[in-house]
Structure formats: structure tokens, C-alpha cells
Design an enzyme around this catalytic site. Structure first.
Site, PDB file in Angstrom:
ATOM      1  N   GLY A 161       0.848  -1.192   0.000  1.00 49.65           N
ATOM      2  CA  GLY A 161       0.000   0.000   0.000  1.00 49.65           C
ATOM      3  C   GLY A 161       0.875   1.230   0.000  1.00 49.65           C
ATOM      4  O   GLY A 161       2.046   1.172   0.388  1.00 49.65           O
ATOM      5  N   GLN A 189       3.180  10.094   0.902  1.00 48.22           N
ATOM      6  CA  GLN A 189       4.463   9.386   0.999  1.00 48.22           C
ATOM      7  C   GLN A 189       5.346   9.648  -0.219  1.00 48.22           C
ATOM      8  O   GLN A 189       6.552   9.396  -0.175  1.00 48.22           O
ATOM      9  CB  GLN A 189       4.239   7.884   1.164  1.00 48.22           C
ATOM     10  CG  GLN A 189       3.609   7.501   2.510  1.00 48.22           C
ATOM     11  CD  GLN A 189       3.438   6.002   2.615  1.00 48.22           C
ATOM     12  OE1 GLN A 189       2.469   5.458   2.120  1.00 48.22           O
ATOM     13  NE2 GLN A 189       4.397   5.328   3.227  1.00 48.22           N
ATOM     14  N   CYS A 216       5.811   0.144   7.600  1.00 46.04           N
ATOM     15  CA  CYS A 216       5.477   1.253   6.700  1.00 46.04           C
ATOM     16  C   CYS A 216       6.699   1.571   5.843  1.00 46.04           C
ATOM     17  O   CYS A 216       7.813   1.628   6.361  1.00 46.04           O
ATOM     18  CB  CYS A 216       5.088   2.474   7.532  1.00 46.04           C
ATOM     19  SG  CYS A 216       4.678   3.913   6.542  1.00 46.04           S
ATOM     20  N   LEU A 217       6.477   1.786   4.541  1.00 51.48           N
ATOM     21  CA  LEU A 217       7.603   2.092   3.652  1.00 51.48           C
ATOM     22  C   LEU A 217       8.302   3.391   4.059  1.00 51.48           C
ATOM     23  O   LEU A 217       9.470   3.585   3.739  1.00 51.48           O
ATOM     24  CB  LEU A 217       7.116   2.208   2.203  1.00 51.48           C
ATOM     25  CG  LEU A 217       6.640   0.905   1.533  1.00 51.48           C
ATOM     26  CD1 LEU A 217       6.150   1.184   0.122  1.00 51.48           C
ATOM     27  CD2 LEU A 217       7.730  -0.158   1.528  1.00 51.48           C
ATOM     28  N   HIS A 220      -4.492   1.650   7.394  1.00 46.12           N
ATOM     29  CA  HIS A 220      -3.145   2.226   7.488  1.00 46.12           C
ATOM     30  C   HIS A 220      -2.982   3.378   6.475  1.00 46.12           C
ATOM     31  O   HIS A 220      -2.464   4.443   6.813  1.00 46.12           O
ATOM     32  CB  HIS A 220      -2.121   1.110   7.234  1.00 46.12           C
ATOM     33  CG  HIS A 220      -0.692   1.542   7.212  1.00 46.12           C
ATOM     34  ND1 HIS A 220       0.220   1.164   8.160  1.00 46.12           N
ATOM     35  CD2 HIS A 220       0.008   2.315   6.326  1.00 46.12           C
ATOM     36  CE1 HIS A 220       1.399   1.693   7.884  1.00 46.12           C
ATOM     37  NE2 HIS A 220       1.306   2.386   6.770  1.00 46.12           N
ATOM     38  N   GLU A 221      -3.464   3.152   5.241  1.00 48.90           N
ATOM     39  CA  GLU A 221      -3.301   4.184   4.195  1.00 48.90           C
ATOM     40  C   GLU A 221      -4.181   5.396   4.475  1.00 48.90           C
ATOM     41  O   GLU A 221      -3.757   6.535   4.244  1.00 48.90           O
ATOM     42  CB  GLU A 221      -3.586   3.606   2.807  1.00 48.90           C
ATOM     43  CG  GLU A 221      -2.692   2.443   2.368  1.00 48.90           C
ATOM     44  CD  GLU A 221      -1.221   2.633   2.655  1.00 48.90           C
ATOM     45  OE1 GLU A 221      -0.726   3.776   2.574  1.00 48.90           O
ATOM     46  OE2 GLU A 221      -0.545   1.635   2.996  1.00 48.90           O
ATOM     47  N   HIS A 235      -2.565   7.606   6.853  1.00 45.27           N
ATOM     48  CA  HIS A 235      -1.554   8.459   6.205  1.00 45.27           C
ATOM     49  C   HIS A 235      -2.176   9.760   5.707  1.00 45.27           C
ATOM     50  O   HIS A 235      -1.577  10.831   5.839  1.00 45.27           O
ATOM     51  CB  HIS A 235      -0.930   7.743   5.002  1.00 45.27           C
ATOM     52  CG  HIS A 235       0.264   6.895   5.338  1.00 45.27           C
ATOM     53  ND1 HIS A 235       1.405   7.412   5.903  1.00 45.27           N
ATOM     54  CD2 HIS A 235       0.498   5.570   5.170  1.00 45.27           C
ATOM     55  CE1 HIS A 235       2.298   6.428   6.071  1.00 45.27           C
ATOM     56  NE2 HIS A 235       1.769   5.300   5.641  1.00 45.27           N
TER      57      HIS A 235
HETATM   58 NI    NI Z   1       2.672   3.421   5.617  1.00 40.68          NI
END
Ligand code: NI
Length: 178
Positions: free
Chosen positions: A46, A51, A89-90, A131-132, A135
Site C-alpha cells: 500500500g 508518501q 510502513c515504507l 493504514h493508508e 496516512h
Molecule cells: Ni505506511
């Protein structure tokens, strides 16, 4: 379509509340394509627009086994149950923590064709949707941890980043599998 620079913890855009997109136009379609390119290069499941530096309410979820979800101005309209599981998380590489999330959600989102639809997600797919959307509100998974656990992980993060400056990560294309 292109792979974009990833913003890591410390970059202010990750803490912004992203704005709604007024309509699904070429800019939004390009943004979604860039999200897919960048997420795949990073082998994520995701990615949210902030991001990659764009504070707009656009994100994607693709856990691989089920149909990908494009989130445009998403709103969760139903939640059911709770599951605690490990999350990462990336934007905070190599840091993981257990987070409680609804086991099933129904999310209202706008499709790339501009239609408002409701999508149901369960388990990992539901977790990733939540989660997204976090963000898009400037929330990171570490915010859901106990203060003690969060401090511990942020300390580890700082230690791992020692000597590195800035909060941008150039993303290289994923290696092509033969
Ligand atoms: Ni994330």
C-alpha cells in the site's frame, strides 16, 4: 508514469492532513499510476500520496492476492471486529509494531472512472486500507503504539539512520524476475 521519491519519517508532508481531490482528472490518474510504480518498486502492499510528496487524499492498496483498491477521497463507513497484528510502513523502513485494526471495513471511494463505490475489505486488506487512510490524516502506525513501545522504536529508527541526512529516499526499480 514514474517511480517517485519516497518521504521518510521526519518529512513534514507525512504529518499533513491531505486535501480532498475535487475531481478525477489526468493529474489524479497520473498520481495513482506513480503510486503503483513506486509501491511495486519498493515491494509494498500500500502507499499514500503524501508518501511521495503529494498531500492529496489518494492512496492505493494491493496485497497481491486480491484485487487492488484505489482510494480517492476514501471514507470508512463500516468497521467490525478487532485484530492485532504486526505492521510496518515504507516511510519507516525496518521498523515493525503490533497495531489493533478493525477486522473488516467497508470503505467508500471514488474510482478512476469517477464513480463513488463501496468496497469491502477483510484481514490484511482491511488493515492496509486503515493504514493508508491514516496516512491521509497525517497519522503513522507508530502513533497507535503505547508511548513506551513508540519511544523504543523511534530510538531504534534514529540509531539506524545515524549519519544519514534528509528524509527522502530515491527508489530504484525492483529487479526483474526471470
Ligand atoms: Ni505506511
Amino acid at each position: 508514469m514514474s517511480i517517485r521519491t519516497l518521504h521518510l519519517l521526519g518529512s513534514p508532508v507525512l504529518r499533513e492532513r491531505s486535501s480532498e481531490v475535487p475531481e478525477v482528472d489526468d493529474h489524479v490518474r497520473e498520481l495513482v499510476a506513480d503510486l503503483f510504480d513506486t509501491m511495486r518498486a519498493e515491494q509494498g502492499i500500500g502507499l499514500a500520496a503524501n508518501q511521495i510528496g503529494t498531500a492529496e487524499r489518494v492512496a492505493i492498496v494491493d496485497i497481491g492476492e486480491e484485487e487492488a483498491i484505489v482510494l480517492i477521497n476514501p471514507v470508512i463507513v463500516e468497521r467490525e471486529g478487532t485484530i492485532r497484528d504486526e505492521e510496518g510502513c515504507l516511510s519507516i523502513p525496518d521498523i515493525y509494531g503490533d497495531v489493533d485494526r478493525a477486522a473488516r471495513v467497508v470503505v467508500q471511494t471514488t474510482t478512476l472512472e469517477g464513480n463513488r463505490v463501496a468496497v469491502e475489505a477483510t484481514a490484511l486488506r482491511a488493515r492496509t486500507v486503515q493504514h493508508e487512510i491514516d496516512h491521509l490524516d497525517g497519522i503513522l502506525f507508530v502513533d497507535h503504539l503505547s508511548p513506551l513501545k513508540r519511544r523504543m522504536l523511534l530510538k531504534k529508527w534514529k540509531k539506524m539512520r545515524k549519519g544519514q541526512t534528509g528524509y527522502l529516499k530515491q527508489v530504484a526499480p525492483a529487479p526483474v524476475e526471470d
